[in-house]
Design an enzyme around this catalytic site. Sequence first.
Site, PDB file in Angstrom:
ATOM      1  N   GLY A  90       0.841  -1.189   0.000  1.00 39.13           N
ATOM      2  CA  GLY A  90       0.000   0.000   0.000  1.00 39.13           C
ATOM      3  C   GLY A  90       0.876   1.238   0.000  1.00 39.13           C
ATOM      4  O   GLY A  90       0.787   2.090   0.879  1.00 39.13           O
ATOM      5  N   GLU A 113       0.319  -1.124  -4.874  1.00 32.33           N
ATOM      6  CA  GLU A 113      -0.779  -0.174  -4.707  1.00 32.33           C
ATOM      7  C   GLU A 113      -1.963  -0.628  -5.541  1.00 32.33           C
ATOM      8  O   GLU A 113      -1.806  -0.952  -6.718  1.00 32.33           O
ATOM      9  CB  GLU A 113      -0.332   1.229  -5.135  1.00 32.33           C
ATOM     10  CG  GLU A 113      -1.395   2.289  -5.092  1.00 32.33           C
ATOM     11  CD  GLU A 113      -2.025   2.448  -3.718  1.00 32.33           C
ATOM     12  OE1 GLU A 113      -3.279   2.393  -3.642  1.00 32.33           O
ATOM     13  OE2 GLU A 113      -1.286   2.633  -2.731  1.00 32.33           O
ATOM     14  N   ILE A 114      -3.137  -0.641  -4.942  1.00 34.80           N
ATOM     15  CA  ILE A 114      -4.316  -1.163  -5.620  1.00 34.80           C
ATOM     16  C   ILE A 114      -5.053  -0.094  -6.418  1.00 34.80           C
ATOM     17  O   ILE A 114      -5.796  -0.401  -7.353  1.00 34.80           O
ATOM     18  CB  ILE A 114      -5.268  -1.826  -4.589  1.00 34.80           C
ATOM     19  CG1 ILE A 114      -6.235  -2.779  -5.288  1.00 34.80           C
ATOM     20  CG2 ILE A 114      -6.014  -0.769  -3.770  1.00 34.80           C
ATOM     21  CD1 ILE A 114      -7.036  -3.634  -4.334  1.00 34.80           C
ATOM     22  N   ASN A 146      -3.105  -6.512  -5.336  1.00 33.86           N
ATOM     23  CA  ASN A 146      -3.762  -6.668  -4.039  1.00 33.86           C
ATOM     24  C   ASN A 146      -2.921  -7.627  -3.204  1.00 33.86           C
ATOM     25  O   ASN A 146      -2.979  -8.844  -3.378  1.00 33.86           O
ATOM     26  CB  ASN A 146      -5.178  -7.221  -4.248  1.00 33.86           C
ATOM     27  CG  ASN A 146      -5.972  -7.278  -2.947  1.00 33.86           C
ATOM     28  OD1 ASN A 146      -5.406  -7.230  -1.859  1.00 33.86           O
ATOM     29  ND2 ASN A 146      -7.287  -7.387  -3.058  1.00 33.86           N
ATOM     30  N   LEU A 166       2.810   1.257   6.194  1.00 35.61           N
ATOM     31  CA  LEU A 166       2.882   2.625   6.695  1.00 35.61           C
ATOM     32  C   LEU A 166       1.539   3.335   6.569  1.00 35.61           C
ATOM     33  O   LEU A 166       0.993   3.477   5.476  1.00 35.61           O
ATOM     34  CB  LEU A 166       3.949   3.410   5.928  1.00 35.61           C
ATOM     35  CG  LEU A 166       5.316   2.729   5.768  1.00 35.61           C
ATOM     36  CD1 LEU A 166       6.321   3.691   5.157  1.00 35.61           C
ATOM     37  CD2 LEU A 166       5.829   2.186   7.094  1.00 35.61           C
ATOM     38  N   ASP A 169      -4.949   1.754   6.030  1.00 33.29           N
ATOM     39  CA  ASP A 169      -6.357   2.075   6.247  1.00 33.29           C
ATOM     40  C   ASP A 169      -6.792   1.534   7.610  1.00 33.29           C
ATOM     41  O   ASP A 169      -6.684   0.334   7.870  1.00 33.29           O
ATOM     42  CB  ASP A 169      -7.189   1.433   5.137  1.00 33.29           C
ATOM     43  CG  ASP A 169      -8.637   1.883   5.150  1.00 33.29           C
ATOM     44  OD1 ASP A 169      -9.110   2.366   6.194  1.00 33.29           O
ATOM     45  OD2 ASP A 169      -9.308   1.742   4.101  1.00 33.29           O
ATOM     46  N   GLU A 245       3.592  10.727   2.149  1.00 30.54           N
ATOM     47  CA  GLU A 245       2.680  11.878   2.159  1.00 30.54           C
ATOM     48  C   GLU A 245       1.868  11.915   3.451  1.00 30.54           C
ATOM     49  O   GLU A 245       1.676  12.972   4.056  1.00 30.54           O
ATOM     50  CB  GLU A 245       1.747  11.802   0.952  1.00 30.54           C
ATOM     51  CG  GLU A 245       0.776  12.970   0.837  1.00 30.54           C
ATOM     52  CD  GLU A 245      -0.151  12.824  -0.340  1.00 30.54           C
ATOM     53  OE1 GLU A 245      -1.042  11.948  -0.281  1.00 30.54           O
ATOM     54  OE2 GLU A 245      -0.004  13.575  -1.314  1.00 30.54           O
TER      55      GLU A 245
END
EC number: 2.1.1.33
Length: 269
Positions: A90, A113-114, A146, A166, A169, A245
């Site tokens: 992710g 990354e999905i 995924n 990191l 969700d 970010e």
Amino acid sequence: MEDTVPAVAGEKRHAEETTSEVRLPQKKYFRQRAHANVFSDHHLDYPVSPAHMDWSKNFPDHYVPKDTEAAAQSALTQDSGKKVEFADIGCGYGGLLVALSTVFPDTLMLGMEIRVKVEEYVNQKILALRKNHPGSYDNVSILRMNAMKFLPNFFEKHQLSKMFFLFPDPHFKKRKHKARIITPTLLSEYAYVLRPGGIIYTISDVKDLHLWMVKHLDAHPLFVRIPDEELVDDPAVEHVRNATEEGQKVERNKGDKYLACYRRITDED
């Protein structure tokens, strides 16, 4: 004399064009929903097994294409012998990958990354960095995938030395806890692809999620927590805290960051 002026000006313009840097992509054109349903069918491509994965598309300086025609056009005659060792699960907008690329220049690392637009942004950024800095950033790449479903399709047993989770969700609602990236079942898969001595890095600004991850990692027989004092000399930790970010946003808002790192022990320990 007049005839030579346009030629000189033309040569100057050509030199500027050939030496100008490729512009990095702008995030504002790649924004997407913060979260994706990990249980949905996202029409993803994945290899049947790690042996079937063609890494040349991600690391062209290290892998010869598996396709015969493409291999004939490749500058390489054989693979470099390196395999992906770091996995950022992710990875978001790729801040950690870019930061670690120069810290560990001899290590191949992959972001997963999905979200379509986010993956596209990171890919374009990496390609631009490679173009602007020849010889650098060839060790980082990204895949749209995924990890909760297909991680063993990409990585062999004990292939990885570092895995990063990191600011994942939080999935605050109890009925959605099954979608959290750290669960007993998933930890067993991580233990499979992570070599003994390898490290899992977790960080979150949500205390409840941090406690959840610590609880399940503490309970798993193949992971042991690394004392904070031992992390002082780990060059990855500072970037885990501040390179992403999300981490930078938490820093701006003067929020808390909860870090917990675990070492993968041997099956016999």
